[in-house]
Design a protein around this motif. Structure first.
Motif, PDB file in Angstrom:
ATOM      1  N   GLN A 375      19.237  22.625  35.038  1.00  0.00           N
ATOM      2  CA  GLN A 375      18.227  21.699  34.018  1.00  0.00           C
ATOM      3  C   GLN A 375      16.778  21.965  34.425  1.00  0.00           C
ATOM      4  O   GLN A 375      16.334  20.953  35.568  1.00  0.00           O
ATOM      5  CB  GLN A 375      18.714  20.363  34.107  1.00  0.00           C
ATOM      6  N   LYS A 377      12.872  21.881  34.893  1.00  0.00           N
ATOM      7  CA  LYS A 377      11.500  21.432  34.722  1.00  0.00           C
ATOM      8  C   LYS A 377      10.460  22.197  35.296  1.00  0.00           C
ATOM      9  O   LYS A 377      10.561  22.353  36.544  1.00  0.00           O
ATOM     10  CB  LYS A 377      11.500  19.696  34.935  1.00  0.00           C
ATOM     11  N   LYS A 405      15.830  19.336  37.380  1.00  0.00           N
ATOM     12  CA  LYS A 405      15.431  18.046  36.635  1.00  0.00           C
ATOM     13  C   LYS A 405      16.542  16.805  37.115  1.00  0.00           C
ATOM     14  O   LYS A 405      16.372  15.681  37.388  1.00  0.00           O
ATOM     15  CB  LYS A 405      15.449  18.066  35.128  1.00  0.00           C
ATOM     16  N   GLU A 406      17.603  17.398  37.350  1.00  0.00           N
ATOM     17  CA  GLU A 406      18.756  16.547  37.717  1.00  0.00           C
ATOM     18  C   GLU A 406      18.634  15.948  39.107  1.00  0.00           C
ATOM     19  O   GLU A 406      18.930  14.711  39.563  1.00  0.00           O
ATOM     20  CB  GLU A 406      20.198  16.795  37.611  1.00  0.00           C
ATOM     21  N   ASP A 408      15.948  17.025  41.526  1.00  0.00           N
ATOM     22  CA  ASP A 408      14.534  17.022  41.851  1.00  0.00           C
ATOM     23  C   ASP A 408      14.448  18.380  42.934  1.00  0.00           C
ATOM     24  O   ASP A 408      13.318  18.349  43.777  1.00  0.00           O
ATOM     25  CB  ASP A 408      14.200  15.951  42.573  1.00  0.00           C
ATOM     26  N   SER A 462       6.151  14.884  37.740  1.00  0.00           N
ATOM     27  CA  SER A 462       6.324  13.682  37.524  1.00  0.00           C
ATOM     28  C   SER A 462       5.269  12.916  36.639  1.00  0.00           C
ATOM     29  O   SER A 462       5.181  11.795  36.978  1.00  0.00           O
ATOM     30  CB  SER A 462       6.804  12.884  38.855  1.00  0.00           C
ATOM     31  N   GLU A 477       6.021  19.183  28.838  1.00  0.00           N
ATOM     32  CA  GLU A 477       7.299  18.307  29.027  1.00  0.00           C
ATOM     33  C   GLU A 477       8.199  18.872  27.883  1.00  0.00           C
ATOM     34  O   GLU A 477       9.418  18.938  28.046  1.00  0.00           O
ATOM     35  CB  GLU A 477       7.132  16.802  28.732  1.00  0.00           C
ATOM     36  N   ALA A 480       9.971  22.095  28.460  1.00  0.00           N
ATOM     37  CA  ALA A 480      10.993  22.102  29.664  1.00  0.00           C
ATOM     38  C   ALA A 480      12.381  22.045  29.069  1.00  0.00           C
ATOM     39  O   ALA A 480      12.617  21.466  28.128  1.00  0.00           O
ATOM     40  CB  ALA A 480      10.755  20.794  30.678  1.00  0.00           C
TER      41      ALA A 480
END
Length: 481
Positions: A375, A377, A405-406, A408, A462, A477, A480
């Motif tokens: 996932q 980002k 994303k899950e 980091d 972030s 964002e 992503a």
């Protein structure tokens, strides 16, 4: 030819004195092994004498030449700048000679025996070395093959290679090209294109094998496309070379795409050819050394071949051609032979391209990360928002960071811009340590510096980046995965 009557005994024999070979030799000597290094030409191999170092001399000269236009803004006036190609060649030779002498000194200090000649394996534990009329035989306990690779001459090229160049031959030209055609998308092709363009040549890049883009992350490719256009380097995409005609004043390249065909004229043509292991003269086929499907030496992670006691490293083995890889594998092989538990893991092998500005990347691209099920980002920061880039007038470029994303977990780093080569070491270390974005946002970064492009990109993951406008953060964002 005079054949030695007896086989002399040696502990470790290394064939090839390039980056992998001499790193293996010195590491083995540090571990107490008696080392014999066989090199048929010059220590340092292709990398030092023809490739890595000469190409970076040209890239450095080209960067300095390109920066002259900015001097007047700094109050430095140059009435008339000129470029002397012959002086650059002499400087290149001076640097190469100094570095080669340094390797010779290091080998002598580590009591490494250097034998000049061409090696040929006679048996699984014997090797012959031919030097002129002399032929000596050595019996060894272990051997490391570090002979590198050589370009494969493409079938579409004529037998007469006048004005046609492969591999690193471009850095030994007797004259400066006027109109250079570069066929290839690899790092060597790009370095040649940027260096010669910024030294004054007209340059056209033909992407090889009908490709439509360069082999980088999509964001880097977009920025690279913009920079190429700004520097007036033409790029032809999707064409195949049908044939090449060499003549006294240059070359004619016949190209086709679908039903369209064009002929491109140039004074010089560089071909980013495929490579094969430089092992044809070693006699490995007699020993039954296992090879890969594309004719490189098959090894395990300890750099062992299919024969006990014989190791292989660097570009003679499968994978991306890289001096970084060769040096690491050389040390691994030496340590394994000395009884240490070592293995080579090239998962995070950085890609380095000394274009103007340079490109550096490590880890997964955004596309690769998505394909592997993460996932994703991403965050990227433009050099135009960096104070050091403004000071030095090096505002072209960007730094991009990719994470899962899950969890980091950081997945990839990609930079095109000033300082990219040095900057990528931070990304490589972070990936090796399974770092997360907080691991890179916590430390203090020097200011002003190009390092801050990495900090801003990481903080952007972030939504904490100070120098990324809100609109761009929202856009990133929404894009992503």
């Amino acid at each position: 030819m005079v054949v030695g009557e007896f086989a002399e005994s040696r502990d470790l024999v290394i064939v090839g004195g390039g980056p992998g070979g001499y790193h293996a030799a010195i590491r083995a000597a540090q571990l107490g092994l008696q080392v014999t290094l066989i090199e048929k030409e010059k220590l340092g191999g292709i990398c030092l004498n023809e490739g890595c170092i000469p190409s970076k001399v040209f890239a450095y000269a080209a960067k300095q030449h390109a920066s002259i236009a900015h001097f007047s803004e700094l109050g430095i006036e140059i009435d008339k700048a000129s470029f002397d190609y012959d002086k650059l060649l002499r400087y290149k030779e001076k640097i190469v000679t100094q570095l080669r002498k340094g390797i010779e000194t290091l080998c002598a200090a580590n009591k490494i025996e250097i034998i000049q000649g061409e090696a040929n394996f006679i048996a699984e534990n014997r090797i012959g070395v031919e030097a002129g009329h002399q032929f000596d035989i050595y019996e060894f306990n272990h051997a490391i093959i570090a002979t590198g690779s050589i370009p494969v001459y493409p079938k579409f090229l004529p037998a007469d290679r006048k004005n046609i160049y492969l591999s690193y031959e471009m850095y030994s030209l007797s004259e400066m090209p006027n109109k250079l055609i570069v066929y290839g998308s690899d790092y060597v092709s790009l370095e040649i294109a940027f260096s010669y363009r910024n030294l004054g040549a007209d340059v056209t890049i033909l992407l090889d094998n009908g490709k439509n883009d360069f082999p980088f992350d999509e964001s880097i490719n977009r920025e690279l496309k913009r920079i190429l256009k700004k520097q007036k380097i033409e790029v032809q995409r999707g064409f195949h070379i049908d044939n090449v005609t060499s003549h006294e004043d240059g070359v004619a390249v016949r190209l086709s795409k679908n039903e369209n065909a064009i002929t491109m004229e140039g004074t010089h043509l560089y071909i980013g050819a495929e490579a094969c292991a430089n092992v044809m003269s070693l006699g490995l086929e007699r020993l039954g050394v296992e090879m890969t499907a594309d004719s490189f030496i098959q090894t395990d992670q300890q750099m062992r071949t299919s024969l006990p006691g014989i190791f292989a490293i660097g570009d003679a083995t499968n994978g991306i051609p890289s001096a970084i890889k060769a040096m690491k594998q050389g040390k691994i092989a030496a340590e394994e032979i000395a009884g240490l538990n070592s293995e080579a893991d090239l998962t995070f092998l950085p890609t380095i391209v000394h274009t103007i500005p340079p490109i550096a990347s490590v880890g997964l691209t955004e596309k690769e990360a998505v394909e592997q099920g993460y996932q994703v980002k991403t965050s990227q920061f433009s050099y135009s928002g960096n104070s050091m880039a403004m000071i030095t007038n090096e505002k072209s470029g960007l730094t991009k960071v990719i994470k899962d994303k899950e969890t980091d977990l950081l997945l990839g780093f990609h930079t095109i811009g000033a300082g990219a080569v040095e900057l990528i070491s931070t990304g490589t270390s972070a990936l090796e340590m399974a770092g997360r974005d907080e691991d890179l946002s916590f430390p203090l970064y020097p200011h002003p510096s190009f390092n801050e492009t990495l900090l801003e990109a990481v903080e952007g993951l972030s939504e904490k980046a100070v120098h990324i406008p809100p609109a761009k953060r929202k856009k990133a964002e929404s894009q992503a995965w």
